[in-house]
Design a protein around this motif. Structure first.
Motif, PDB file in Angstrom:
ATOM      1  N   TYR A  91      -5.667  39.834  27.876  1.00 31.03           N
ATOM      2  CA  TYR A  91      -6.704  40.843  28.153  1.00 31.03           C
ATOM      3  C   TYR A  91      -7.789  40.741  27.091  1.00 31.03           C
ATOM      4  O   TYR A  91      -7.476  40.568  25.896  1.00 31.03           O
ATOM      5  N   HIS A 101       3.884  52.269  35.118  1.00 27.99           N
ATOM      6  CA  HIS A 101       4.654  51.778  36.269  1.00 27.99           C
ATOM      7  C   HIS A 101       6.051  51.378  35.807  1.00 27.99           C
ATOM      8  O   HIS A 101       6.302  51.221  34.617  1.00 27.99           O
ATOM      9  N   ASP A 103       9.088  48.320  36.588  1.00 34.43           N
ATOM     10  CA  ASP A 103       9.053  46.924  37.041  1.00 34.43           C
ATOM     11  C   ASP A 103      10.072  46.635  38.148  1.00 34.43           C
ATOM     12  O   ASP A 103      10.046  45.547  38.736  1.00 34.43           O
ATOM     13  N   ARG A 123      13.366  43.264  30.473  1.00 30.75           N
ATOM     14  CA  ARG A 123      12.154  42.444  30.294  1.00 30.75           C
ATOM     15  C   ARG A 123      11.802  42.436  28.817  1.00 30.75           C
ATOM     16  O   ARG A 123      11.775  43.502  28.168  1.00 30.75           O
ATOM     17  N   TYR A 127       4.310  40.438  21.559  1.00 35.19           N
ATOM     18  CA  TYR A 127       2.853  40.597  21.451  1.00 35.19           C
ATOM     19  C   TYR A 127       2.358  39.719  20.315  1.00 35.19           C
ATOM     20  O   TYR A 127       2.924  39.731  19.227  1.00 35.19           O
ATOM     21  N   LEU A 138       2.017  48.222  23.694  1.00 33.40           N
ATOM     22  CA  LEU A 138       2.749  48.734  24.851  1.00 33.40           C
ATOM     23  C   LEU A 138       2.912  50.249  24.740  1.00 33.40           C
ATOM     24  O   LEU A 138       3.044  50.780  23.633  1.00 33.40           O
ATOM     25  N   TRP A 182      12.696  46.137  27.357  1.00 29.97           N
ATOM     26  CA  TRP A 182      12.862  47.376  28.113  1.00 29.97           C
ATOM     27  C   TRP A 182      13.644  47.114  29.389  1.00 29.97           C
ATOM     28  O   TRP A 182      13.670  45.995  29.902  1.00 29.97           O
ATOM     29  N   HIS A 188       6.339  52.198  31.855  1.00 32.90           N
ATOM     30  CA  HIS A 188       5.582  51.646  30.735  1.00 32.90           C
ATOM     31  C   HIS A 188       4.174  51.264  31.193  1.00 32.90           C
ATOM     32  O   HIS A 188       3.901  51.231  32.404  1.00 32.90           O
ATOM     33  N   GLY A 190       0.627  48.631  29.830  1.00 32.58           N
ATOM     34  CA  GLY A 190       0.054  47.706  28.853  1.00 32.58           C
ATOM     35  C   GLY A 190      -1.310  48.172  28.357  1.00 32.58           C
ATOM     36  O   GLY A 190      -1.899  49.117  28.887  1.00 32.58           O
ATOM     37  N   MET A 191      -1.810  47.502  27.333  1.00 32.97           N
ATOM     38  CA  MET A 191      -3.127  47.778  26.724  1.00 32.97           C
ATOM     39  C   MET A 191      -3.257  49.234  26.292  1.00 32.97           C
ATOM     40  O   MET A 191      -4.307  49.876  26.489  1.00 32.97           O
ATOM     41  N   ARG A 223      -6.089  40.412  23.565  1.00 33.31           N
ATOM     42  CA  ARG A 223      -4.656  40.708  23.546  1.00 33.31           C
ATOM     43  C   ARG A 223      -3.880  39.640  24.292  1.00 33.31           C
ATOM     44  O   ARG A 223      -4.118  39.387  25.469  1.00 33.31           O
ATOM     45  N   PHE A 227       5.951  37.531  28.217  1.00 36.20           N
ATOM     46  CA  PHE A 227       6.969  38.378  28.852  1.00 36.20           C
ATOM     47  C   PHE A 227       8.013  37.512  29.549  1.00 36.20           C
ATOM     48  O   PHE A 227       7.678  36.443  30.086  1.00 36.20           O
TER      49      PHE A 227
HETATM   50  O1  LIG Z   1       0.775  44.053  29.350  1.00 33.45           O
HETATM   51  C1  LIG Z   1       1.654  44.742  28.829  1.00 33.45           C
HETATM   52  O2  LIG Z   1       1.627  45.085  27.643  1.00 33.45           O
HETATM   53  C2  LIG Z   1       2.805  45.239  29.660  1.00 33.45           C
HETATM   54  C3  LIG Z   1       3.128  44.294  30.751  1.00 33.45           C
HETATM   55  C4  LIG Z   1       3.751  44.955  31.895  1.00 33.45           C
HETATM   56  O3  LIG Z   1       3.419  46.038  32.271  1.00 33.45           O
HETATM   57  C5  LIG Z   1       4.816  44.235  32.600  1.00 33.45           C
HETATM   58  O4  LIG Z   1       5.176  43.133  32.187  1.00 33.45           O
HETATM   59  O5  LIG Z   1       5.341  44.809  33.559  1.00 33.45           O
END
Ligand SMILES: O=C(O)CCC(=O)C(=O)O
Length: 302
Positions: A91, A101, A103, A123, A127, A138, A182, A188, A190-191, A223, A227
């Motif tokens: 990003y 959301h 996963d 998962r 970072y 996160l 997690w 969770h 991101g960004m 960023r 993952f």
């Molecule tokens: O981009 C992130 O920090 C989280 C990634 C994410 O939401 C995911 O892998 O499901």
């Protein structure tokens, strides 16, 4: 094989996530970051994610050198299974906060199969820059892997209001080299951003437009994060794979990635399993079974 990463399985079971400080060295992270930055910023490839990290010689150690495999074994207590669900994501520094959301496959229905018993699919996130002194890290809702509200508005209240005031909705101030893991049922985003100050109270996708810019954390660089998902064989993994087969990005990655015998042997030597999803989706396609039809998450029939 690399040094074992100490794991607090009880905290993971309670909160639905765990931060493992210093699991990767600064040199390892720099090498991953330099390679991936060149890939994302250097060329004509405009995708914001890469292919399977295990198939890339520079990043294969993240998946296969034993650290993730052993953490998975310690947390879930069985034979770790890897099924090619990994990628790096990029990003730009000014990107908005992403939405909360889960996963897993069944994200909004507490009666659906994913909510039957424990959910042994996890998962990992590594970072590739500091997020303790700048935003972009996160955000997580601690304990959210244990249930999901039937009512969507109540789920939003849990994320934004009850979670914020109780401290369960958190910004994770990860340092370079910290490994985060997690449960796939854990909510969770991101960004992440946080309110400037020592406590780093989270600012979400929904609240970022309500908080004055000068009160929000900034991010000074692009960023990058890597993952990877692992799990235990069983009904939950069967369903998760069935769900992943509906997703365009995942089927694209599986179609592009053919593992060599040496890659399967690497997992076997560590008492872990590498699934041949390339072979499986190729067979699905040859038989005319539909795969990869959905760009975004869509509910999976029971
Ligand atoms: O981009 C992130 O920090 C989280 C990634 C994410 O939401 C995911 O892998 O499901």
């Amino acid at each position: 094989m690399s040094a074992r990463v100490p794991v607090d399985a009880e905290t993971f079971r309670r909160d639905g996530y765990l931060v493992m400080p210093g699991a990767f060295s600064h040199d390892e992270v720099s090498a991953y970051r330099e390679h991936l930055l060149a890939k994302f910023e250097g060329g004509d490839d405009s995708a914001d994610y890469s292919g399977d990290l295990f198939a890339n010689p520079v990043t294969e150690s993240f998946i296969g050198d034993g650290r993730l495999i052993e953490v998975c074994r310690d947390l879930l207590g069985g034979e770790p299974v890897y099924f090619g669900d990994s990628s790096a994501m990029y990003y730009a520094s000014n990107n908005n906060v992403c939405g909360f959301h889960k996963d897993n496959a069944d994200r909004h229905n507490p009666d659906a199969p994913d909510w039957d018993g424990d959910y042994p699919i996890i998962r990992f996130g590594l970072y590739l820059q500091d997020h303790s002194r700048q935003g972009g890290g996160l955000m997580l809702c601690a304990g959210s892997h244990k249930s999901v509200a039937r009512n969507r508005k109540l789920e939003v209240l849990n994320e934004e209001v009850f979670g914020w005031f109780s401290g369960r909705t958190r910004y994770v101030p990860s340092d370079v080299g910290d490994l985060i893991v997690w449960n796939l049922r854990t909510t969770h985003a991101g960004m992440g951003r946080y309110l400037r100050g020592p406590i780093r109270r989270p600012i979400s996708e929904r609240t970022q437009h309500l908080v004055p810019g000068f009160m929000q954390s900034k991010l000074a660089e692009s960023r990058l994060a890597m993952f990877a998902s692992f799990g235990l064989a069983g009904k939950h993994l069967d369903r998760y794979l069935r769900y992943l087969k509906t997703r365009t990005y995942m089927v694209d990655i599986w179609r592009q990635t053919q593992y060599t015998p040496g890659m399967f042997a690497k997992f076997e030597a560590q008492n872990a399993k590498l699934l041949d999803m390339h072979g499986e989706v190729s067979a699905d396609i040859a038989a005319g079974r539909p795969v990869g039809g959905y760009t975004y998450w869509a509910p999976l029939p029971a």
